[in-house]
Scaffold this motif. Structure first.
Motif, PDB file in Angstrom:
ATOM      1  N   LEU A  85       0.821  -1.207   0.000  1.00  0.00           N
ATOM      2  CA  LEU A  85       0.000   0.000   0.000  1.00  0.00           C
ATOM      3  C   LEU A  85       0.861   1.265   0.000  1.00  0.00           C
ATOM      4  N   GLU A  86       0.557   2.141  -0.955  1.00  0.00           N
ATOM      5  CA  GLU A  86       1.284   3.409  -1.084  1.00  0.00           C
ATOM      6  C   GLU A  86       0.414   4.612  -0.725  1.00  0.00           C
ATOM      7  N   SER A  87      -0.896   4.485  -0.889  1.00  0.00           N
ATOM      8  CA  SER A  87      -1.801   5.598  -0.620  1.00  0.00           C
ATOM      9  C   SER A  87      -3.047   5.070   0.088  1.00  0.00           C
ATOM     10  N   PHE A  88      -3.344   5.646   1.260  1.00  0.00           N
ATOM     11  CA  PHE A  88      -4.481   5.205   2.071  1.00  0.00           C
ATOM     12  C   PHE A  88      -5.266   6.434   2.515  1.00  0.00           C
ATOM     13  N   SER A  89      -6.525   6.500   2.115  1.00  0.00           N
ATOM     14  CA  SER A  89      -7.356   7.665   2.414  1.00  0.00           C
ATOM     15  C   SER A  89      -8.687   7.230   2.992  1.00  0.00           C
ATOM     16  N   MET A  90      -9.009   7.780   4.182  1.00  0.00           N
ATOM     17  CA  MET A  90     -10.302   7.524   4.819  1.00  0.00           C
ATOM     18  C   MET A  90     -10.922   8.823   5.317  1.00  0.00           C
ATOM     19  N   TRP A  91     -10.586   9.930   4.713  1.00  0.00           N
ATOM     20  CA  TRP A  91     -11.031  11.196   5.267  1.00  0.00           C
ATOM     21  C   TRP A  91     -12.532  11.431   5.078  1.00  0.00           C
ATOM     22  N   GLU A  92     -13.063  12.205   5.989  1.00  0.00           N
ATOM     23  CA  GLU A  92     -14.476  12.606   6.004  1.00  0.00           C
ATOM     24  C   GLU A  92     -15.433  11.421   6.024  1.00  0.00           C
ATOM     25  N   LEU A 107       3.226  -0.445   7.250  1.00  0.00           N
ATOM     26  CA  LEU A 107       3.045  -0.075   5.841  1.00  0.00           C
ATOM     27  C   LEU A 107       4.214   0.802   5.392  1.00  0.00           C
ATOM     28  N   THR A 108       5.366   0.208   5.280  1.00  0.00           N
ATOM     29  CA  THR A 108       6.590   0.976   5.029  1.00  0.00           C
ATOM     30  C   THR A 108       6.700   1.525   3.606  1.00  0.00           C
ATOM     31  N   MET A 109       5.779   1.134   2.719  1.00  0.00           N
ATOM     32  CA  MET A 109       5.754   1.696   1.364  1.00  0.00           C
ATOM     33  C   MET A 109       4.823   2.911   1.272  1.00  0.00           C
ATOM     34  N   LEU A 110       4.147   3.225   2.365  1.00  0.00           N
ATOM     35  CA  LEU A 110       3.116   4.254   2.357  1.00  0.00           C
ATOM     36  C   LEU A 110       3.704   5.646   2.105  1.00  0.00           C
ATOM     37  N   GLU A 111       3.080   6.355   1.154  1.00  0.00           N
ATOM     38  CA  GLU A 111       3.494   7.724   0.832  1.00  0.00           C
ATOM     39  C   GLU A 111       2.451   8.756   1.241  1.00  0.00           C
ATOM     40  N   ASP A 112       1.189   8.375   1.217  1.00  0.00           N
ATOM     41  CA  ASP A 112       0.103   9.306   1.543  1.00  0.00           C
ATOM     42  C   ASP A 112      -0.859   8.665   2.523  1.00  0.00           C
ATOM     43  N   LEU A 113      -1.114   9.373   3.632  1.00  0.00           N
ATOM     44  CA  LEU A 113      -2.048   8.896   4.638  1.00  0.00           C
ATOM     45  C   LEU A 113      -3.000  10.031   4.994  1.00  0.00           C
ATOM     46  N   HIS A 114      -4.285   9.855   4.645  1.00  0.00           N
ATOM     47  CA  HIS A 114      -5.299  10.881   4.875  1.00  0.00           C
ATOM     48  C   HIS A 114      -6.367  10.334   5.822  1.00  0.00           C
ATOM     49  N   LEU A 115      -6.397  10.879   7.044  1.00  0.00           N
ATOM     50  CA  LEU A 115      -7.372  10.437   8.041  1.00  0.00           C
ATOM     51  C   LEU A 115      -8.193  11.598   8.592  1.00  0.00           C
ATOM     52  N   GLN A 127       6.087   4.924  16.484  1.00  0.00           N
ATOM     53  CA  GLN A 127       6.365   4.078  15.323  1.00  0.00           C
ATOM     54  C   GLN A 127       6.119   4.801  14.000  1.00  0.00           C
ATOM     55  N   ILE A 128       5.524   5.985  14.048  1.00  0.00           N
ATOM     56  CA  ILE A 128       5.309   6.762  12.824  1.00  0.00           C
ATOM     57  C   ILE A 128       6.612   6.955  12.063  1.00  0.00           C
ATOM     58  N   GLY A 129       7.709   6.935  12.779  1.00  0.00           N
ATOM     59  CA  GLY A 129       9.020   7.109  12.158  1.00  0.00           C
ATOM     60  C   GLY A 129       9.414   5.976  11.236  1.00  0.00           C
ATOM     61  N   ARG A 130       8.698   4.868  11.292  1.00  0.00           N
ATOM     62  CA  ARG A 130       8.973   3.742  10.395  1.00  0.00           C
ATOM     63  C   ARG A 130       8.475   4.011   8.988  1.00  0.00           C
ATOM     64  N   LEU A 131       7.570   4.983   8.845  1.00  0.00           N
ATOM     65  CA  LEU A 131       6.995   5.285   7.529  1.00  0.00           C
ATOM     66  C   LEU A 131       7.893   6.285   6.805  1.00  0.00           C
ATOM     67  N   THR A 132       9.068   5.846   6.460  1.00  0.00           N
ATOM     68  CA  THR A 132      10.100   6.748   5.947  1.00  0.00           C
ATOM     69  C   THR A 132       9.820   7.268   4.541  1.00  0.00           C
ATOM     70  N   LYS A 133       8.868   6.668   3.838  1.00  0.00           N
ATOM     71  CA  LYS A 133       8.516   7.140   2.494  1.00  0.00           C
ATOM     72  C   LYS A 133       7.356   8.145   2.520  1.00  0.00           C
ATOM     73  N   LEU A 134       6.837   8.426   3.710  1.00  0.00           N
ATOM     74  CA  LEU A 134       5.650   9.259   3.846  1.00  0.00           C
ATOM     75  C   LEU A 134       5.893  10.673   3.316  1.00  0.00           C
ATOM     76  N   LYS A 135       4.978  11.126   2.449  1.00  0.00           N
ATOM     77  CA  LYS A 135       5.037  12.472   1.893  1.00  0.00           C
ATOM     78  C   LYS A 135       3.908  13.360   2.417  1.00  0.00           C
ATOM     79  N   THR A 136       2.747  12.758   2.650  1.00  0.00           N
ATOM     80  CA  THR A 136       1.568  13.502   3.081  1.00  0.00           C
ATOM     81  C   THR A 136       0.948  12.822   4.287  1.00  0.00           C
ATOM     82  N   LEU A 137       0.698  13.609   5.341  1.00  0.00           N
ATOM     83  CA  LEU A 137       0.053  13.098   6.544  1.00  0.00           C
ATOM     84  C   LEU A 137      -0.989  14.107   7.003  1.00  0.00           C
TER      85      LEU A 137
END
Length: 229
Positions: A85-92, A107-115, A127-137
């Motif tokens: 998983l690279e992009s996960f969105s559950m907003w609104e 989910l160490t491949m995750l780049e976008d997380l929208h909650l 553990q958020i620091g494990r998501l080293t590819k994260l671009k958007t939070l």
């Protein structure tokens, strides 16, 4: 119901996109049979159910967007099984509650997380620091508590961070502010690239969250925000 039990028959399906419709009901547990599925987007519909645990069986899934619906419950506890998983969105989805499962940080491949704009609670794990590819939070407009972990500074690719209108308090860690000094936050993309409740309110004249590197600040009491110069 477009994602009923018959969906399991489409075992070679690779892409589902039913954005901007009026599909309702629930997502059938049969969704877990679509082992080739790489993308699932059901944004802006009227689904009213929990997210089935079987969705975590979609091991080839790279994009999972469930935003702007009426989903209830929480994030599936085994969400970390979606290793691709690279992009996960559950907003609104305002009735989504509970905490962020520990497995999400697998989910160490995750780049976008929208909650944002839900009713999630609890603290943000170190553990958020494990998501080293994260671009958007985006975590804004939830009931999160605690402080912003210094480990977020390990997300060296981070470009966009929103934590306003939560109960996250304290101050922005130096490790996170250092990212802005390295120009890893892109102000060309959005002037609100780091937004928090760092505006002094009209009653106490004290900011709920102290931030020396935010690009936009909100009043924790009134929700009024402004972009900083």
């Amino acid at each position: 119901m477009i994602l009923d039990s018959n969906i399991g028959r489409l075992e070679y399906l690779q892409d589902i996109d039913v954005t901007d419709n009026y599909f309702s009901g629930s997502i059938s547990p049969e969704i877990g049979k679509l082992k080739q599925l790489g993308r699932m987007v059901v944004d802006n519909n009227v689904f009213k159910s929990t997210v089935p645990d079987e969705i975590t069986q979609l091991i080839n899934l790279k994009e999972l967007w469930l935003s702007m619906n009426y989903f209830t419950g929480g994030i599936p506890e085994n969400i970390g099984a979606l290793k691709s998983l690279e992009s996960f969105s559950m907003w609104e989805n305002e009735d989504l509650t509970g905490h962020i499962p520990d497995s999400l940080y697998d989910l160490t491949m995750l780049e976008d997380l929208h909650l944002f704009r839900n009713s999630f609670s609890g603290s943000i794990s170190t553990q958020i620091g494990r998501l080293t590819k994260l671009k958007t939070l985006t975590l804004a407009e939830n009931k999160f508590t605690g402080t912003l972990p210094t480990e977020l500074g390990l997300c060296q690719d981070l470009e966009f961070l929103r934590i306003e209108m939560t109960d996250i308090e304290g101050s922005a860690p130096k490790e996170v502010c250092d990212l802005t000094e390295k120009n890893l936050f892109s102000d060309d993309r959005d002037k609100e690239y780091f937004k928090a409740d760092c505006l002094e309110d009209n009653v106490t004249m004290v900011a709920f969250f102290v931030c020396d590197c935010c690009s936009s600040c909100c009043d924790h009491v009134t929700s009024q925000c402004k972009i900083l110069d």
